[in-house]
Design an enzyme around this catalytic site. Structure first.
Site, PDB file in Angstrom:
ATOM      1  N   HIS A 166     -31.077   8.173  18.902  1.00  0.00           N
ATOM      2  CA  HIS A 166     -31.686   7.116  19.711  1.00  0.00           C
ATOM      3  C   HIS A 166     -32.638   6.274  18.863  1.00  0.00           C
ATOM      4  CE1 HIS A 166     -33.220   5.239  23.366  1.00  0.00           C
ATOM      5  NE2 HIS A 166     -34.455   5.415  22.875  1.00  0.00           N
ATOM      6  N   ALA A 194      -8.636  -0.189  14.824  1.00  0.00           N
ATOM      7  CA  ALA A 194      -9.669  -1.134  15.243  1.00  0.00           C
ATOM      8  C   ALA A 194      -9.092  -2.533  15.262  1.00  0.00           C
ATOM      9  CB  ALA A 194     -10.868  -1.072  14.310  1.00  0.00           C
ATOM     10  N   ALA A 207      14.295  -7.098  -5.287  1.00  0.00           N
ATOM     11  CA  ALA A 207      15.319  -6.081  -5.523  1.00  0.00           C
ATOM     12  C   ALA A 207      16.134  -5.865  -4.260  1.00  0.00           C
ATOM     13  CB  ALA A 207      14.681  -4.770  -5.963  1.00  0.00           C
ATOM     14  N   SER A 240       0.809  -1.221   0.000  1.00  0.00           N
ATOM     15  CA  SER A 240       0.000   0.000   0.000  1.00  0.00           C
ATOM     16  C   SER A 240       0.840   1.269   0.000  1.00  0.00           C
ATOM     17  CB  SER A 240      -0.935  -0.017   1.214  1.00  0.00           C
ATOM     18  OG  SER A 240      -1.797  -1.122   1.171  1.00  0.00           O
ATOM     19  N   GLY A 241       1.863   1.331   0.869  1.00  0.00           N
ATOM     20  CA  GLY A 241       2.688   2.531   0.940  1.00  0.00           C
ATOM     21  C   GLY A 241       3.537   2.732  -0.288  1.00  0.00           C
ATOM     22  N   GLY A 286      -0.854 -12.627  21.821  1.00  0.00           N
ATOM     23  CA  GLY A 286      -1.938 -11.860  22.421  1.00  0.00           C
ATOM     24  C   GLY A 286      -2.172 -10.527  21.757  1.00  0.00           C
ATOM     25  N   TYR A 346      -4.443  -2.882  -8.340  1.00  0.00           N
ATOM     26  CA  TYR A 346      -3.219  -2.230  -7.880  1.00  0.00           C
ATOM     27  C   TYR A 346      -2.219  -2.102  -9.029  1.00  0.00           C
ATOM     28  CZ  TYR A 346      -3.561  -1.476  -2.839  1.00  0.00           C
ATOM     29  OH  TYR A 346      -3.874  -0.979  -1.606  1.00  0.00           O
ATOM     30  N   ASP A 401       5.526  -0.314   7.241  1.00  0.00           N
ATOM     31  CA  ASP A 401       5.874  -1.173   8.371  1.00  0.00           C
ATOM     32  C   ASP A 401       7.374  -1.422   8.483  1.00  0.00           C
ATOM     33  OD1 ASP A 401       3.168  -1.263   8.641  1.00  0.00           O
ATOM     34  OD2 ASP A 401       2.980  -3.448   8.527  1.00  0.00           O
TER      35      ASP A 401
END
Length: 452
Positions: A434, A340, A114, A14-15, A175, A98, A302
């Site tokens: 509500h 999230a 590479a 993605s980056g 965890g 992509y 990352d």
């Protein structure tokens, strides 16, 4: 010196793709190398396939709820083979997008590994070499398996999407959010799930109250969660892998999955020979403009081990392209990034935790735990947690933590207000919608705790 490219990007995630595409649109001659599949971890073996598995795993509960609401519904059996076929067809489609979007922008894609052979030169596995005025490393990370068990037939988040069949039982070791998400996913798909975590509570770094709340909900859903527990022996045995834990208990599991963290992909890339300084975990050390210690070499995503989230990598790639080739003095904003955890229920969070802030300033904690209308009517015991961490001095909302179905959707909207500097009074002035779960965020009037 005449260069083959103005920019060469190593990594098609993605980056890297965002940086390459935007740089090309700004007029740069861009080459990109990807050794596996375009789209990177998120698209191919991360966020996207995982979220589709989350959706699949939710249907047994949905069908139970349907019966509670008067529908005559039966779940039947889950067809993993049929689901997996559709899953990989969708990944193929996204990978094609992509690739097509990058090429449409003018990026030349090289399907090869590479490595750097100098500050301004890269070599492909094919033997081809290219020069570039700037090089951007965006190679992401990979799952970590402790060396003493690396030769055993264990799984990581890379292999979980390629199983020929779902196992009857699985031990998930870890965890963090990957471990907890797959524990909930596989449990929802009918697998008997055991989870070991060596720490005192899952999801280290998240709000303590939210962590405890989610752990309780996971156990109620049938996940055999053990904290303060780690494997000490793993060996092949009839029916799978025999595991002995730190408590001396032994059990055979059909599969064992390690979700014990990820490490940056920086091995055997020639980075240090090119003058790039690496950190303790192998991450590329960069400044706020994603520049490494070597002139002309940058890194995003990352592989830098800053905030390991896909949207952050995209922002870093965008900022790099605009700063270097667009002439704009921009940097990626790493403050107040929402996230999230797609467990059942989900955990959505932004800002400071109660533990982080209460040692440094006076704060008021607003929290509510309750059964949502939908769950209560269906007879489920799930409880929602809504929590705000508020500075007493400024009344700014410093943190928001939600444990609930669709918490990811809610935290995205709450994040806008908190990023803008909303105060508790701003929340209080907002009229509730509500009946919703999220209305609790604007109806909590009295703190449940204050510090000091």
């Amino acid at each position: 010196m005449a260069f083959d490219y103005d920019l060469f990007v190593i990594g098609g995630g993605s980056g890297g793709v965002r940086a390459a595409r935007v740089s090309a649109q700004l007029g740069a001659r861009v080459g990109l190398a990807e050794e596996y599949r375009m789209g990177g971890t998120c698209v191919i073996r991360g966020c996207v396939p995982k979220k589709l598995m989350v959706f699949a795993s939710a249907y047994p509960d949905a069908i139970e709820d349907a019966r509670a609401y008067g529908w005559q519904a039966e779940a039947g059996s889950f067809d993993w083979t049929a689901f997996k076929g559709k899953l990989h067809a969708e990944l193929d489609r996204l990978e094609g997008l992509y690739r097509a979007n990058a090429q449409k922008a003018g990026v030349t894609i090289h399907d090869a590994r590479a490595m750097l052979v100098g500050p301004q030169r890269v070599r492909l596995a094919s033997g081809e070499e290219f020069t570039a005025e700037r090089i951007l490393v965006a190679t992401g990370g990979r799952p970590f398996v402790p060396g003493k068990w690396a030769d055993l037939p264990v799984l990581t988040s890379n292999e979980i999407f390629h199983l020929e069949a779902l196992p009857e039982s699985i031990l998930i070791i870890g965890g963090g959010f990957i471990a907890c998400e797959f524990a909930c996913i596989l449990s929802g798909l009918g697998v008997k799930v055991t989870q070991f975590y060596r720490g005192a509570q899952i999801l280290r770094g998240f709000d303590g109250e939210a962590r405890g709340h989610l752990a309780e909900m996971m156990r109620e859903r049938g996940i055999d969660l053990h904290v303060g527990t780690d494997p000490v022996e793993i060996e092949e045995a009839p029916g799978g892998l025999r595991v002995k834990d730190t408590g001396g208990h032994e059990q055979v599991f059909a599969q064992v999955m390690f979700a014990t963290g990820r490490v940056p992909n920086t091995q055997d890339m020639g980075l240090e020979d090119a003058g790039v300084v690496l950190g303790r975990r192998g991450e590329i050390v960069v400044d706020e403009q994603s520049r490494t210690s070597a002139p002309g070499i940058h890194a995003v995503g990352d592989v830098t081990d800053r905030i390991n989230l896909t949207p952050v990598a995209i922002r870093e790639g965008q900022a790099f392209a605009e700063a270097v080739f667009g002439g704009k003095p921009v940097t990626a904003d790493h403050e107040l990034v929402a996230s999230a955890v797609f467990t059942r229920p989900e955990l959505g969070t932004i800002g400071l935790t109660e533990e982080e802030v209460r040692e440094n300033e006076a704060v008021d904690i607003y929290a509510a735990s309750f059964r949502a209308m939908h769950s209560a009517f269906a007879g489920r015991s799930d409880r929602v947690l809504m929590k705000l961490v508020v500075s007493r001095a400024t009344q700014k909302v410093l943190g928001c933590h939600i444990v609930a179905d669709n918490a990811g959707e809610m935290i995205q909207l709450a994040a806008i207000a908190i990023k803008m500097g909303a105060t508790k009074a701003d929340f209080d002035r907002t009229v509730a919608v509500h009946p919703t779960m999220a209305e609790e965020l604007v109806t909590m009037k009295v703190p449940v705790r204050t510090f000091p």
